[in-house]
Design a protein around this motif. Structure first.
Motif, PDB file in Angstrom:
ATOM      1  N   TYR A 233      34.191  52.893  33.335  1.00 35.14           N
ATOM      2  CA  TYR A 233      34.413  51.564  33.892  1.00 35.14           C
ATOM      3  C   TYR A 233      33.790  51.525  35.281  1.00 35.14           C
ATOM      4  O   TYR A 233      33.346  52.550  35.819  1.00 35.14           O
ATOM      5  CB  TYR A 233      35.905  51.226  33.969  1.00 35.14           C
ATOM      6  CG  TYR A 233      36.674  51.999  35.024  1.00 35.14           C
ATOM      7  CD1 TYR A 233      36.851  51.486  36.301  1.00 35.14           C
ATOM      8  CD2 TYR A 233      37.223  53.255  34.750  1.00 35.14           C
ATOM      9  CE1 TYR A 233      37.552  52.182  37.281  1.00 35.14           C
ATOM     10  CE2 TYR A 233      37.929  53.964  35.717  1.00 35.14           C
ATOM     11  CZ  TYR A 233      38.090  53.422  36.975  1.00 35.14           C
ATOM     12  OH  TYR A 233      38.777  54.118  37.939  1.00 35.14           O
ATOM     13  N   GLY A 234      33.749  50.326  35.857  1.00 32.65           N
ATOM     14  CA  GLY A 234      33.192  50.186  37.198  1.00 32.65           C
ATOM     15  C   GLY A 234      32.472  48.867  37.338  1.00 32.65           C
ATOM     16  O   GLY A 234      32.581  47.987  36.481  1.00 32.65           O
ATOM     17  N   PRO A 235      31.727  48.689  38.421  1.00 37.55           N
ATOM     18  CA  PRO A 235      30.989  47.437  38.617  1.00 37.55           C
ATOM     19  C   PRO A 235      30.041  47.188  37.445  1.00 37.55           C
ATOM     20  O   PRO A 235      29.319  48.087  37.018  1.00 37.55           O
ATOM     21  CB  PRO A 235      30.205  47.691  39.912  1.00 37.55           C
ATOM     22  CG  PRO A 235      30.965  48.771  40.616  1.00 37.55           C
ATOM     23  CD  PRO A 235      31.531  49.633  39.542  1.00 37.55           C
ATOM     24  N   ALA A 236      30.063  45.968  36.913  1.00 40.20           N
ATOM     25  CA  ALA A 236      29.228  45.643  35.757  1.00 40.20           C
ATOM     26  C   ALA A 236      28.828  44.173  35.819  1.00 40.20           C
ATOM     27  O   ALA A 236      29.589  43.337  36.315  1.00 40.20           O
ATOM     28  CB  ALA A 236      29.968  45.931  34.458  1.00 40.20           C
ATOM     29  N   GLU A 237      27.653  43.875  35.309  1.00 39.05           N
ATOM     30  CA  GLU A 237      27.190  42.484  35.266  1.00 39.05           C
ATOM     31  C   GLU A 237      28.114  41.637  34.408  1.00 39.05           C
ATOM     32  O   GLU A 237      28.438  40.506  34.731  1.00 39.05           O
ATOM     33  CB  GLU A 237      25.756  42.421  34.720  1.00 39.05           C
ATOM     34  CG  GLU A 237      24.694  42.856  35.700  1.00 39.05           C
ATOM     35  CD  GLU A 237      23.301  42.560  35.185  1.00 39.05           C
ATOM     36  OE1 GLU A 237      23.178  41.861  34.155  1.00 39.05           O
ATOM     37  OE2 GLU A 237      22.334  43.026  35.808  1.00 39.05           O
ATOM     38  N   LYS A 238      28.507  42.205  33.244  1.00 38.29           N
ATOM     39  CA  LYS A 238      29.394  41.503  32.318  1.00 38.29           C
ATOM     40  C   LYS A 238      30.540  42.436  31.964  1.00 38.29           C
ATOM     41  O   LYS A 238      30.338  43.640  31.807  1.00 38.29           O
ATOM     42  CB  LYS A 238      28.634  41.108  31.042  1.00 38.29           C
ATOM     43  CG  LYS A 238      27.441  40.198  31.259  1.00 38.29           C
ATOM     44  CD  LYS A 238      26.710  39.950  29.952  1.00 38.29           C
ATOM     45  CE  LYS A 238      26.089  41.237  29.424  1.00 38.29           C
ATOM     46  NZ  LYS A 238      25.337  41.026  28.162  1.00 38.29           N
ATOM     47  N   ASN A 239      31.737  41.890  31.797  1.00 32.86           N
ATOM     48  CA  ASN A 239      32.864  42.718  31.399  1.00 32.86           C
ATOM     49  C   ASN A 239      32.622  43.391  30.059  1.00 32.86           C
ATOM     50  O   ASN A 239      33.119  44.497  29.809  1.00 32.86           O
ATOM     51  CB  ASN A 239      34.145  41.888  31.345  1.00 32.86           C
ATOM     52  CG  ASN A 239      34.666  41.524  32.717  1.00 32.86           C
ATOM     53  OD1 ASN A 239      34.364  42.199  33.701  1.00 32.86           O
ATOM     54  ND2 ASN A 239      35.439  40.445  32.812  1.00 32.86           N
ATOM     55  N   SER A 240      31.825  42.763  29.211  1.00 34.05           N
ATOM     56  CA  SER A 240      31.552  43.322  27.886  1.00 34.05           C
ATOM     57  C   SER A 240      30.658  44.557  27.952  1.00 34.05           C
ATOM     58  O   SER A 240      30.432  45.218  26.938  1.00 34.05           O
ATOM     59  CB  SER A 240      30.895  42.268  26.988  1.00 34.05           C
ATOM     60  OG  SER A 240      29.702  41.774  27.573  1.00 34.05           O
TER      61      SER A 240
ATOM     62  N   GLN B  58      42.571  47.380  42.087  1.00 30.85           N
ATOM     63  CA  GLN B  58      43.202  46.473  43.059  1.00 30.85           C
ATOM     64  C   GLN B  58      42.202  46.048  44.130  1.00 30.85           C
ATOM     65  O   GLN B  58      42.074  44.877  44.456  1.00 30.85           O
ATOM     66  CB  GLN B  58      44.406  47.169  43.715  1.00 30.85           C
ATOM     67  CG  GLN B  58      45.634  47.243  42.854  1.00 30.85           C
ATOM     68  CD  GLN B  58      46.754  48.041  43.507  1.00 30.85           C
ATOM     69  OE1 GLN B  58      46.507  48.927  44.312  1.00 30.85           O
ATOM     70  NE2 GLN B  58      47.981  47.735  43.150  1.00 30.85           N
ATOM     71  N   VAL B  59      41.478  47.010  44.674  1.00 31.88           N
ATOM     72  CA  VAL B  59      40.494  46.727  45.724  1.00 31.88           C
ATOM     73  C   VAL B  59      39.331  45.925  45.157  1.00 31.88           C
ATOM     74  O   VAL B  59      38.889  44.914  45.750  1.00 31.88           O
ATOM     75  CB  VAL B  59      39.989  48.037  46.364  1.00 31.88           C
ATOM     76  CG1 VAL B  59      38.861  47.759  47.347  1.00 31.88           C
ATOM     77  CG2 VAL B  59      41.136  48.781  47.049  1.00 31.88           C
ATOM     78  N   TYR B  60      38.826  46.340  44.021  1.00 33.35           N
ATOM     79  CA  TYR B  60      37.642  45.707  43.434  1.00 33.35           C
ATOM     80  C   TYR B  60      37.923  44.245  43.061  1.00 33.35           C
ATOM     81  O   TYR B  60      37.127  43.352  43.375  1.00 33.35           O
ATOM     82  CB  TYR B  60      37.205  46.490  42.202  1.00 33.35           C
ATOM     83  CG  TYR B  60      35.973  45.930  41.513  1.00 33.35           C
ATOM     84  CD1 TYR B  60      34.715  46.054  42.090  1.00 33.35           C
ATOM     85  CD2 TYR B  60      36.078  45.300  40.272  1.00 33.35           C
ATOM     86  CE1 TYR B  60      33.589  45.546  41.448  1.00 33.35           C
ATOM     87  CE2 TYR B  60      34.964  44.800  39.626  1.00 33.35           C
ATOM     88  CZ  TYR B  60      33.725  44.921  40.220  1.00 33.35           C
ATOM     89  OH  TYR B  60      32.610  44.425  39.589  1.00 33.35           O
ATOM     90  N   LEU B  61      39.056  44.006  42.403  1.00 31.29           N
ATOM     91  CA  LEU B  61      39.361  42.646  41.975  1.00 31.29           C
ATOM     92  C   LEU B  61      39.715  41.742  43.156  1.00 31.29           C
ATOM     93  O   LEU B  61      39.434  40.539  43.135  1.00 31.29           O
ATOM     94  CB  LEU B  61      40.509  42.665  40.959  1.00 31.29           C
ATOM     95  CG  LEU B  61      40.145  43.303  39.604  1.00 31.29           C
ATOM     96  CD1 LEU B  61      41.382  43.403  38.718  1.00 31.29           C
ATOM     97  CD2 LEU B  61      39.048  42.505  38.903  1.00 31.29           C
ATOM     98  N   ALA B  62      40.316  42.314  44.201  1.00 24.25           N
ATOM     99  CA  ALA B  62      40.604  41.527  45.405  1.00 24.25           C
ATOM    100  C   ALA B  62      39.324  41.037  46.056  1.00 24.25           C
ATOM    101  O   ALA B  62      39.246  39.907  46.550  1.00 24.25           O
ATOM    102  CB  ALA B  62      41.414  42.371  46.395  1.00 24.25           C
ATOM    103  N   LYS B  63      38.280  41.868  46.044  1.00 27.18           N
ATOM    104  CA  LYS B  63      36.995  41.486  46.621  1.00 27.18           C
ATOM    105  C   LYS B  63      36.312  40.393  45.808  1.00 27.18           C
ATOM    106  O   LYS B  63      35.551  39.575  46.350  1.00 27.18           O
ATOM    107  CB  LYS B  63      36.081  42.705  46.715  1.00 27.18           C
ATOM    108  CG  LYS B  63      36.485  43.719  47.779  1.00 27.18           C
ATOM    109  CD  LYS B  63      35.545  44.904  47.781  1.00 27.18           C
ATOM    110  CE  LYS B  63      35.918  45.914  48.851  1.00 27.18           C
ATOM    111  NZ  LYS B  63      35.039  47.114  48.807  1.00 27.18           N
ATOM    112  N   LYS B  64      36.586  40.343  44.507  1.00 25.35           N
ATOM    113  CA  LYS B  64      35.918  39.372  43.640  1.00 25.35           C
ATOM    114  C   LYS B  64      36.583  38.012  43.658  1.00 25.35           C
ATOM    115  O   LYS B  64      36.003  37.015  43.226  1.00 25.35           O
ATOM    116  CB  LYS B  64      35.876  39.898  42.198  1.00 25.35           C
ATOM    117  CG  LYS B  64      35.016  41.151  42.030  1.00 25.35           C
ATOM    118  CD  LYS B  64      34.709  41.406  40.574  1.00 25.35           C
ATOM    119  CE  LYS B  64      33.707  40.417  40.042  1.00 25.35           C
ATOM    120  NZ  LYS B  64      33.264  40.717  38.659  1.00 25.35           N
ATOM    121  N   GLN B  65      37.823  37.965  44.129  1.00 28.25           N
ATOM    122  CA  GLN B  65      38.553  36.693  44.128  1.00 28.25           C
ATOM    123  C   GLN B  65      38.130  35.789  45.290  1.00 28.25           C
ATOM    124  O   GLN B  65      37.696  36.242  46.307  1.00 28.25           O
ATOM    125  CB  GLN B  65      40.060  36.956  44.181  1.00 28.25           C
ATOM    126  CG  GLN B  65      40.598  37.547  42.877  1.00 28.25           C
ATOM    127  CD  GLN B  65      42.066  37.867  42.953  1.00 28.25           C
ATOM    128  OE1 GLN B  65      42.654  37.952  44.031  1.00 28.25           O
ATOM    129  NE2 GLN B  65      42.680  38.099  41.803  1.00 28.25           N
TER     130      GLN B  65
END
Length: 300
Positions: free
Chosen positions: A159-166, A293-300
């Motif tokens: 897992y990790g940073p990705a262009e698409k969740n898929s 937690q950190v990654y999704l907070a940055k994306k919001q």
């Protein structure tokens, strides 16, 4: 030091390419179907073109991330999967011998059947699906080229940073959690997985190739985070982080009765890798929930 990264547009390959570049190394990223930016387009199935690029760049290391990683896709097109997962790494190992570079072949925990974890690097392989078989055969092909300088690095689900969740089997679970349309999902609560961050693997690889010359790297090594989750449990983590209800996700603790067979628990034994990296940062993996937690907070 000069490094080539294959599959540099994928989730793992892009993280590896970026890590080597950030480390100040001379790195060339190769891609085929999703070439963009500074990446160079190359069809690895073209052995002659591959040799030309490698001969021109003269790498000290090749990190081979390109592969067919989707078990369901592999089952539908076994010939194409064997070409990319077996024939290509064998070609690269042959070129390793000829051009004198070191090759890291990224393999998978799916070379094991999941019945007797944890698996050491020397444990007998026994894959249960075509994807695992081709990756095992790729290992044998790479290590079977006498005179090549090859290392097999087995990793688990990524897992990790990705262009698409898929793009990864873990990131896609975010779409399940955020789907509040009323649709119900049966989610695997049978197979235990050890999701591992591609950024951690990339950092590990940078440190691996910079180990002191006196350290001998074994032909097969394992890298994995050490937190066990089922897919259902990962969904609960995402729901907790995002503050979303999860009643629409139903745990399924029964062995799957349809679809591509997957092993139940292929935990990789990593203590030999920890010993290898002692004094060089150890394994250095991120806890799953904390990273998200950190990654999704940055994306919001």
């Amino acid at each position: 030091m000069r490094v080539i990264v294959t599959g540099a547009s994928g989730v793992l390959g892009s993280a590896v390419f970026a890590a080597f570049k950030a480390a100040g190394l001379d790195v060339l990223g190769l891609a085929h179907s999703r070439t963009k930016g500074e990446l160079r387009k190359l069809d690895l199935l073209d052995a002659s073109a591959t040799k030309g690029v490698l001969s021109e760049f003269k790498p000290d290391w090749v990190i081979h991330c390109a592969a067919e990683r989707r078990p369901d896709v592999a089952e539908k097109d076994p010939d194409a999967t064997r070409k990319i997962n077996v024939a290509v790494p064998e070609t690269l190992a042959t070129l390793s011998k000829e051009l004198k570079f070191k090759l890291v072949y990224i393999s998978t925990d799916y070379v094991f059947d999941g019945t007797s974890p944890p698996y050491t690097p020397s444990a007998a392989t026994s894959p249960v699906n075509l994807y695992g078989i081709t990756k095992r055969d790729g290992e044998l092909a790479v290590l079977g080229v006498t005179g090549a300088q090859s290392i097999v690095l087995r990793v688990p689900v990524l897992y990790g940073p990705a262009e698409k969740n898929s793009d990864t089997a873990v990131n896609i679970l975010l779409d399940v959690v955020t789907d509040q349309s009323g649709k119900t999902y049966k989610m695997d609560h049978y197979a235990t997985r050890y999701p591992t961050n591609v950024l951690d693997i990339a950092d590990f690889l940078v440190r691996l190739i910079q180990l002191p010359s006196g350290k001998v790297v074994p032909p097969i090594i394992h890298y994995s985070a050490e937190e066990p989750f089922t897919k259902y449990e990962m969904c609960l983590v995402f729901a907790r982080i995002l503050g979303l209800p999860h009643a629409h996700i139903v745990a399924d603790a029964e062995p799957p009765k349809a679809g591509t067979v997957r092993p139940q628990n292929t935990q990789l034994y990593v203590h030999e890798t920890q010993d290898l990296m002692e004094g060089s940062g150890g394994l250095g993996w991120n806890p799953f929930e904390e990273w998200w937690q950190v990654y999704l907070a940055k994306k919001q």
